[in-house]
Design a protein around this motif. Structure first.
Motif, short mmCIF file in Angstrom:
data_model
loop_
_atom_site.label_atom_id
_atom_site.label_comp_id
_atom_site.label_asym_id
_atom_site.label_seq_id
_atom_site.Cartn_x
_atom_site.Cartn_y
_atom_site.Cartn_z
N GLU A 14 0.81 -1.21 0.00
CA GLU A 14 0.00 0.00 0.00
C GLU A 14 0.85 1.26 0.00
O GLU A 14 1.96 1.31 0.52
CB GLU A 14 -0.93 0.01 1.21
N ASN A 15 0.28 2.32 -0.62
CA ASN A 15 0.91 3.63 -0.64
C ASN A 15 2.32 3.61 -1.20
O ASN A 15 3.23 4.29 -0.68
CB ASN A 15 0.89 4.25 0.76
N THR A 16 2.51 2.82 -2.25
CA THR A 16 3.80 2.77 -2.94
C THR A 16 3.61 3.04 -4.42
O THR A 16 2.49 2.95 -4.95
CB THR A 16 4.48 1.40 -2.78
N LEU A 17 4.70 3.33 -5.09
CA LEU A 17 4.63 3.56 -6.53
C LEU A 17 4.24 2.29 -7.28
O LEU A 17 3.52 2.34 -8.28
CB LEU A 17 5.96 4.11 -7.05
N VAL A 44 5.24 12.76 2.67
CA VAL A 44 5.48 11.43 2.13
C VAL A 44 4.15 10.70 2.07
O VAL A 44 3.15 11.10 2.67
CB VAL A 44 6.49 10.63 3.00
N ILE A 45 4.13 9.59 1.33
CA ILE A 45 2.91 8.81 1.15
C ILE A 45 2.94 7.64 2.12
O ILE A 45 3.73 6.70 1.97
CB ILE A 45 2.78 8.33 -0.31
N PHE A 46 2.08 7.72 3.14
CA PHE A 46 2.07 6.71 4.18
C PHE A 46 0.78 6.85 4.98
O PHE A 46 0.30 7.96 5.19
CB PHE A 46 3.28 6.87 5.11
N HIS A 47 0.25 5.73 5.46
CA HIS A 47 -1.02 5.77 6.19
C HIS A 47 -0.84 5.78 7.70
O HIS A 47 -1.41 6.63 8.39
CB HIS A 47 -1.90 4.58 5.80
N ASP A 48 -0.11 4.84 8.24
CA ASP A 48 -0.08 4.64 9.69
C ASP A 48 0.72 5.71 10.40
O ASP A 48 1.60 6.36 9.83
CB ASP A 48 0.53 3.27 10.03
N ASP A 49 0.44 5.84 11.71
CA ASP A 49 1.18 6.76 12.56
C ASP A 49 2.59 6.25 12.83
O ASP A 49 3.50 7.01 13.14
CB ASP A 49 0.42 6.94 13.88
N THR A 50 2.77 4.93 12.71
CA THR A 50 4.09 4.32 12.90
C THR A 50 4.48 3.57 11.62
O THR A 50 3.63 3.23 10.80
CB THR A 50 4.11 3.33 14.08
N VAL A 51 5.78 3.27 11.52
CA VAL A 51 6.27 2.55 10.34
C VAL A 51 6.27 1.04 10.53
O VAL A 51 6.63 0.29 9.63
CB VAL A 51 7.70 3.01 9.97
N ASP A 52 5.83 0.58 11.69
CA ASP A 52 5.99 -0.82 12.07
C ASP A 52 5.31 -1.80 11.12
O ASP A 52 5.89 -2.84 10.76
CB ASP A 52 5.46 -1.06 13.49
N ARG A 53 4.05 -1.53 10.74
CA ARG A 53 3.28 -2.51 9.98
C ARG A 53 3.75 -2.64 8.54
O ARG A 53 3.80 -3.74 7.99
CB ARG A 53 1.78 -2.13 10.01
N CYS A 54 4.11 -1.54 7.93
CA CYS A 54 4.35 -1.56 6.48
C CYS A 54 5.80 -1.31 6.07
O CYS A 54 6.06 -0.99 4.89
CB CYS A 54 3.44 -0.54 5.79
#
Length: 257
Positions: A14-17, A44-54
């Motif tokens: 998700e949220n990648t090129l 930047v293109i990102f959903h979560d508040d943390t980087v842990d999941r994705c």
């Protein structure tokens, strides 16, 4: 119309090129993606508040500067074929979407009120410098403050209110925003609510529908656009076109929301 959720979250990270490219290969014209700020103020293109999941990192997204985010692997969590996929900036995503002929529903992703002003100001600056076509852009948010600030900074854009059970009672509070659309959690849309939204003249979108058998009922309510993780459920593809294929269920199970 079918809109790819976070690119196409069932088919690519998700949220990648690569997710946006996959959406184009599936025949979509629109993708929904999220934007937040890095520690050094880059959207930047990102959903979560943390980087842990994705990603393969840990911690708050806002604690990473953009160069550190670029060093994270944002693809292998989904499938090893996407190893070393990077977190894209808004600037490079806009350029990529121009090349791919894609339109963008850009969510201003706000987790705390203090994020609104710096995020909207940075996004507005990137949009101004990119000259991304206004007719190919829809800006949405749960936050009225974010939408009002966007309207003041980039009035040429269209704006959408994202609604779920927590804030749907605030719909009337958005009458002064000049909304183009309302984006409703499909689980809470009723014929009465749909009639109210359409009666205000708004485009009605639902998220995130992954059950194609329910589509006709929503269309009968007046839904204009369906945001989905998996467009292959809704759009027939030619048998010889192998580009728009689902990965194995095991590779994505429990990894996208």
């Amino acid at each position: 119309m079918i809109i790819g959720h976070r690119g196409v979250a069932a088919l690519a990270p998700e949220n990648t090129l690569s997710g946006i490219r996959k959406a184009a290969e599936c025949g979509l014209n629109w993708v929904e993606i999220d934007t937040q700020l890095s520690a050094d103020g880059v959207p930047v293109i990102f959903h979560d508040d943390t980087v842990d999941r994705c990603t393969d990192g840990e911690g708050k997204l806002g604690a990473f500067n953009v160069s550190a985010l670029k060093n994270l692997d944002a693809g292998s969590w989904f499938d090893k074929a996407h190893t070393n996929e990077s977190v894209p900036t808004l600037e490079e995503t806009l350029s990529f979407c121009v090349d791919e002929g894609m339109s963008i529903n850009l969510e201003i992703k706000v987790y705390r009120d203090a994020q609104v002003a710096p995020l909207v100001d940075a996004v507005s600056a990137v949009l101004a410098s990119s000259a991304f076509p206004a007719e190919k852009l829809l800006i949405s948010s749960f936050s009225k403050d974010a939408l009002l600030r966007c309207k003041a900074a980039i009035p040429q854009c269209r704006f959408g209110f994202i609604a779920d059970k927590r804030n749907i009672s605030d719909l009337h509070a958005f009458d002064d925003v000049g909304l183009y659309s309302v984006h409703v959690d499909h689980r809470m849309l009723t014929p009465e609510l749909a009639k109210e939204i359409k009666g205000k003249g708004y485009i009605l979108n639902i998220w995130t529908l992954n059950e194609s058998e329910k589509a006709d009922a929503f269309i009968a309510m007046g839904v204009d656009n369906i945001i989905t993780d998996d467009p292959t459920l809704f759009i027939p593809k030619q048998p010889e076109d192998a580009r728009c294929q689902r990965p194995s269920v095991r590779s994505v199970q429990g990894k996208f929301l």
